[in-house]
Design a protein around this motif. Structure first.
Motif, PDB file in Angstrom:
ATOM      1  N   UNK A 182       0.838  -1.208   0.000  1.00 25.75           N
ATOM      2  CA  UNK A 182       0.000   0.000   0.000  1.00 25.75           C
ATOM      3  C   UNK A 182       0.867   1.250   0.000  1.00 25.75           C
ATOM      4  N   UNK A 183       1.828   1.311   0.914  1.00 25.98           N
ATOM      5  CA  UNK A 183       2.732   2.471   0.960  1.00 25.98           C
ATOM      6  C   UNK A 183       4.093   2.177   0.339  1.00 25.98           C
ATOM      7  N   UNK A 184       4.205   0.964  -0.285  1.00 27.67           N
ATOM      8  CA  UNK A 184       5.440   0.558  -0.987  1.00 27.67           C
ATOM      9  C   UNK A 184       6.675   0.736  -0.086  1.00 27.67           C
ATOM     10  N   UNK A 216      15.323  -6.109  -2.123  1.00 24.76           N
ATOM     11  CA  UNK A 216      14.071  -6.706  -2.560  1.00 24.76           C
ATOM     12  C   UNK A 216      13.715  -6.261  -3.969  1.00 24.76           C
ATOM     13  N   UNK A 217      14.006  -5.015  -4.290  1.00 27.73           N
ATOM     14  CA  UNK A 217      13.766  -4.529  -5.647  1.00 27.73           C
ATOM     15  C   UNK A 217      14.627  -5.281  -6.653  1.00 27.73           C
ATOM     16  N   UNK A 222       7.393  -2.704 -10.822  1.00 25.82           N
ATOM     17  CA  UNK A 222       7.369  -1.263 -11.121  1.00 25.82           C
ATOM     18  C   UNK A 222       7.183  -0.402  -9.872  1.00 25.82           C
ATOM     19  N   UNK A 223       7.020  -0.992  -8.727  1.00 24.27           N
ATOM     20  CA  UNK A 223       6.833  -0.207  -7.508  1.00 24.27           C
ATOM     21  C   UNK A 223       8.146   0.414  -7.049  1.00 24.27           C
TER      22      UNK A 223
END
Length: 1129
Positions: free
Chosen positions: A958-960, A984-985, A1002-1003
């Motif tokens: 939700x808040x990335x 994690x990305x 894409x987050x």
């Protein structure tokens, strides 16, 4: 090679009455020949007056002394070798040698600067930019009499004199010669480049008269080889001052050196000064060995040692230099002159001089400034060392006391800011030194401006500790300890925090403990040392209380009962997790126990406190089996000599002292501590347990600043210290200029076990746990061994028979091929029903049993077919003070995820560890290709840190934001979360590359910090991770502020609740599945018929194949009452 015989040579001898007698060479040779004809053996010995050469003296009518015998033998040897020398030259050489026979120098060593060694592969040698002619090749031979013969250049050679050297020696010119002997160094240096095998001495030299128009050389000299049997002479001629080309001519075809003879030129003039300067930074013997290794092998074989003066000569030169540096021949007068000549410069060190007992105090204004700058943010060290100044007769040994601060840049040399050399080693003497230093600090900055050190470390000497407390705390040691006790008990005031923190070096404390454990616990030395090392890791008074209480029960109980085993397991748990430090994390909300301890009175509150703790320990005093760990006197001596000063060697007074209380003064200290932790320089927040910096400074003092010398005078110490101190101040300034931020990559998770190093072995977590020992051996009984999974357990059989089935029942039952039918049939034949137990009764029963691999629960996972099998050994990790296993944590997270609607994906903790701390190449095998992250809205997981700590990972879409939460409060959570977000990305991009999985790629992920309670012990990190995970899953999509009690009592209750939940939510069918493999059929390929056996106590069923029972023991089990490994007595 032979020499040309000179026939009309005349020798002069002094006979009786100081008359001179001349004898021609032919007469001497004829007498020698006549004696040989008379069958008198020619003997080379010169010591006996009745030997051959003594008889020659008698025949010639000259005194029969060793000098004359030697001259006659040399005439005979020259005749044999037939040297080609002119009569005048030979006469000069013989006369100079005769003078040397009676006037040999005590310092037979060279004084020339090292000349460049010639290259054997190059026929040209450069000297001052010019070239000399090609030298003849060197080929030495040795005859039967032990003489080494080396050919000399037959053609004239030359070298070039350095223009500066020539101008220097010309300044000392007098009429037709040079004043002094510096010219011999210059000429010898040149001769060494041409022929380094002879040690040349000079007979005479002459210069051209100034203004003379006569065609004569500018300079000429005559030299000869100093070896007794060598006939070589040499002349050096400088024809012009324009090019200073020196022409060299040797007389004689080869040099003759005795193989047992060494020769050196004396060290003279400027060469002596130059060597003396080198000896200021090098020991005499070290210089001698260095010069000796620079001599070529063929020159060494020749016996010439011009390049290597003897160690004794070098010592004399060093002493001369030291003597010149002294202000006066008297030691005290020399120090007085130094004091009178002071200019109050910022680098001058001499401050005070003492006559009785002898001593000097040294510090500089610049050192005071550095001390003032560093003492409020870093550690100040104080220690003493010896072996600097030699002991005087009737006086105690001299020691050097130094106050040292660390360099701001890690890895740089520490800086001594004050030094005291004395032979008075009393508390009063050291206190006066520290007070005098403090007085000068006050003069420089004023009383209000001077700063008290925030922390001091010494080796534990009572003299040093008393002096530190008296000088910096203005109290005695006992009062200082009472103030520390007030801080640790949570009742401190501002006055308590104004005192500096005194800490003993951990290595010295462990030495004291080593002697005590060897004396009082010889049979359990390693265990007792590990337990004492455990004491040093305690970060609070309450934590140390628990450790001391458990140690008292284990080592002081005469009998082994439930208390001994319980407290032994407590110690075992602490020992396996003691590498986890709580110096700056734990905040105690419940201060009830601390308040109870404040009423302890006495000269030392720590001593009285721990004496009370030990007296109330629940010892096993009743009759029973003897306690093998009983060590009489161990705990009492630790309580008497070490525990009263526990604040000095444990972690109680290290780190953030604000953790001990909740008042205003505690919060203020925490603020200051956090500010110090953020600075780049070295400070009290790191490396604060030992005085390794002090040891490094002492090594630097002995081996670098004083080069291993043992001085005899105080003024010599001051001179050397002044030079070294000035250099250290310059080094300190340079280190401040290049101080830059350094980042260190730390591997937090260890997937492979590393071998434990010996260093710090008793203060690090143990790899292999200690086994609890019992005095009584169990009776031997028929036991079958089984190996299921990782553990091998003993299975015990009892001698009771089991009822057999009737043939009708065997025929009618369909259980011959199905395990389920067999299980039901056996239950019916026995006529017994499985007793129903409540989850609490089951838990009590299971926690009382020793560790086994029996399956006690099966928890359903989010992924079908991947259920969690909980064994008995894993359930035991939920007991108090135990480190919870990853299987328990993960199974509970899956339970909570299913309760909250499976909006959260529970990631395996091993995969999480690879993502955050593993190698990138290994991630390809853990990209979870079958998982679609779009089916979930968040990820919860946890990760292992150094095999001793759990951290919670929460990823919110939700808040990335990625949260990497440490149950123990950490000031780096934001930084750690940012790194986790980046990792994690990268992991999501790897999934896209390998399998085309584009979920969440894409987050824009960022790191965040959760508000949460902190851990108060060393084993409840897993419990806190579970509670935090449940809190975030229940509050999703909001980010909650998590609050719950983390006291030991509350954590014990939570552990029990979680264990009961695991048993209640179990989907394990103990009637139809094996309690060892949890399946209906044994794993792997096997026979079509499956044999089962049931425990007659707990009624659990087991595959006979899973128990690895042989045929004989299986028959015994069927014919009698059989208990499984969980129920065996």
């Amino acid at each position: 090679m032979f020499f040309l015989l000179i026939l009309y040579r005349v020798y002069t001898f002094v006979i009786f009455g100081n008359k001179i007698r001349t004898i021609q060479r032919e007469e001497i040779l004829n007498k020698i020949k006549d004696l040989q004809i008379s069958d008198i053996t020619l003997d080379a010995s010169l010591s006996n007056v009745t030997d051959f050469w003594g008889k020659v003296c008698s025949e010639l009518g000259i005194p029969n002394n060793k000098r004359n015998r030697y001259r006659l033998r040399r005439v005979h040897e020259c005749h044999k070798h037939a040297a080609g020398l002119s009569p005048s030259t030979q006469q000069d050489i013989d006369d100079s040698r005769d003078k040397e026979d009676g006037q040999k120098s005590a310092e037979n060593a060279p004084a020339m600067s090292p000349s460049p060694l010639k290259d054997k592969d190059d026929s040209w040698t450069k000297e001052d930019g010019q070239k000399s002619p090609e030298k003849s090749p060197v080929s030495s031979t040795s005859d039967e009499q032990g003489f080494l013969k080396i050919p000399v250049p037959q053609k004239p050679s030359y070298f070039f004199i350095d223009r500066k050297d020539w101008e220097n020696i010309k300044k000392k010119r007098k009429q037709r010669g040079f004043k002094g002997l510096q010219w011999t160094n210059v000429i010898s240096k040149g001769l060494q480049t041409i022929y380094p095998y002879c040690s040349i001495a000079f007979k005479r030299h002459k210069l051209k008269i100034i203004g003379s128009k006569k065609a004569s050389p500018e300079f000429w000299c005559l030299g000869y080889c100093r070896f007794e049997d060598c006939p070589i002479t040499v002349t050096v001629t400088v024809n012009s001052e324009k090019d200073l080309k020196a022409e060299v001519k040797f007389q004689g075809e080869q040099s003759i050196h005795n193989a047992t003879e060494l020769k050196r030129r004396p060290v003279r003039a400027d060469e002596r000064v130059r060597i003396g300067e080198g000896l200021q930074t090098q020991l005499p013997r070290s210089m001698y060995l260095q010069r000796l290794t620079q001599i070529e092998d063929d020159v060494l074989a020749s016996g010439c040692r011009d390049e290597a003066p003897t160690p004794q000569v070098l010592k004399n030169i060093s002493w001369e230099v030291r003597k010149k540096s002294r202000q006066h021949s008297n030691e005290i007068r020399s120090l007085q002159i130094m004091v009178e000549q002071k200019t109050n410069g910022p680098d001058e060190v001499l401050q005070k001089v003492f006559l009785h007992p002898k001593g000097v105090m040294l510090w500089s204004i610049r050192g005071i400034e550095i001390f003032q700058d560093r003492c409020r943010e870093d550690i100040v060290y104080l220690d003493a060392t010896g072996s600097i100044k030699k002991k005087e007769k009737g006086s105690p040994p001299f020691y050097v006391y130094e106050v040292v601060v660390r360099n701001p840049q890690k890895g740089s040399s520490p800086l001594p800011v004050a030094t005291y050399l004395t032979c008075d080693h009393t508390t009063a003497s050291v206190t006066y030194f520290l007070e005098a230093f403090q007085t000068d600090v006050a003069r420089t900055y004023g009383r209000k401006g001077m700063r008290v050190p925030i922390m001091l470390i010494c080796d534990g000497s009572m003299v040093l500790m008393q002096a530190i407390c008296s000088s910096f705390a203005k109290k005695n040691l006992q009062d200082t300890m009472n103030h520390y006790y007030t801080i640790a008990s949570g009742k401190a005031t501002k006055e308590d925090f104004d005192l500096p923190i005194l800490h003993r070096c951990l290595s010295h404390v462990m030495k004291n403990a080593k002697d005590m454990c060897k004396k009082y616990a010889p049979n359990h030395y390693h265990l007792s040392m590990h337990v004492f090392g455990l004491f040093t890791t305690a970060s609070s008074l309450r934590e140390l209380d628990d450790m001391v209480e458990s140690a008292a029960v284990v080592f002081s109980s005469p009998y082994s009962g439930p208390s001994v085993e319980k407290h032994f397991n407590n110690l075992q748990c602490w020992l396996q997790n003691k590498g986890f430090h709580l110096d700056e994390t734990a905040v105690y909300h419940n201060q009830k126990r601390a308040e109870d301890t404040q009423f302890i009175k006495g000269s030392n509150n720590f001593g009285r406190h721990f004496k009370e703790v030990i007296s109330q320990a629940p010892l096993d005093m009743e009759n029973g089996e003897p306690n093998l760990y009983f060590c009489k006197g161990l705990v009492s001596h630790i309580s008497k000599f070490l525990l009263p000063y526990a604040a000095l060697w444990t972690g109680i007074m290290l780190g953030d002292l604000g953790r001990h209380g909740t008042g205003h003064v505690y919060k203020e200290y925490t603020k200051r501590y956090r500010v110090l932790k953020q600075i780049k320089k070295q400070n009290i927040t790191e490396d604060n347990k030992t005085q390794g910096i002090m040891e490094k400074s002492q090594w630097d003092l002995k081996h670098i600043r004083f080069r291993g010398c043992r001085l005899t005078r105080l003024d010599d110490f001051v001179v050397k210290y002044q030079a070294a101190h000035t250099a250290l101040l310059k080094e300190y300034e340079d280190s401040k200029r290049v101080l830059k931020k350094k980042t260190y990559r730390v591997q937090l998770e260890k997937w492979k076990e590393r071998q434990q190093k010996k260093r710090g072995r008793y203060t690090s977590p143990i790899r292999k746990p200690f086994t609890f020992k019992s005095a009584i051996r169990k009776d031997d009984s028929p036991v079958s061994k089984t190996s299921i999974g990782k553990a091998q357990k003993k299975r015990q059989m009892k001698g009771e028979k089991k009822p057999e089935k009737s043939p009708e029942e065997q025929d009618d039952s369909p259980v011959s091929k199905t395990s389920i039918g067999k299980a039901q049939k056996k239950r019916q034949m026995k006529g017994e029903k499985k007793p129903e137990k409540s989850p609490e009764e089951q838990l009590i029963f299971l926690w009382k049993k020793k560790e086994t691999e029996v399956v006690v629960s099966v928890i359903q996972s989010q992924i079908k077919g991947n259920n969690f099998i909980i064994h008995h050994s894993e359930l035991l990790s939920l007991q108090p003070h135990q480190w919870i296993t990853g299987e328990i944590i993960e199974s509970l997270l899956h339970l909570y995820a299913s309760e909250t609607g499976n909006t959260a994906y529970v990631m395996n903790h091993y995969t999480t560890g690879l993502i955050l701390f593993g190698e990138r190449t290994r991630l390809a095998r853990h990209t979870l290709p079958k998982v679609n992250f779009d089916n979930y809205q968040t990820i919860v997981s946890f990760v292992n840190i150094e095999n001793s700590h759990w951290r919670f990972l929460y990823i919110n879409t939700v808040n990335q934001t990625v949260y990497l939460v440490d149950p123990a409060k950490s000031f780096t959570e934001q930084v750690d979360s940012n790194k986790a977000a980046k990792k994690f990305s990268e992991y999501l991009k790897i999934r896209r590359t390998c399998y085309g999985k584009t979920e969440w790629v894409d987050m824009k992920w960022k790191g965040g910090v959760l508000t949460h309670p902190v851990q108060q012990d060393g084993s409840s990190c897993g419990v806190i991770v579970i509670k935090m995970a449940r809190a975030v899953m229940e509050a999703f999509p909001a980010v909650p502020e998590i609050y719950f009690d983390t006291s030991k009592t509350e954590m014990a209750k939570e552990r029990k609740t979680m264990a009961l939940q695991i048993l209640q939510e179990s989907g394990f069918d103990s009637e139809n599945n094996c309690s060892m493999c949890s399946m209906a059929k044994p794993p792997g390929s096997g026979p079509p018929m499956t044999n089962w056996i049931q425990c007659d106590t707990c009624f659990r069923w087991f595959h006979e194949l899973c128990l690895n029972m042989d045929t004989e023991k299986l028959i015994q089990a069927r014919a009698s009452i059989w208990n499984c490994c969980l129920c065996v007595v």
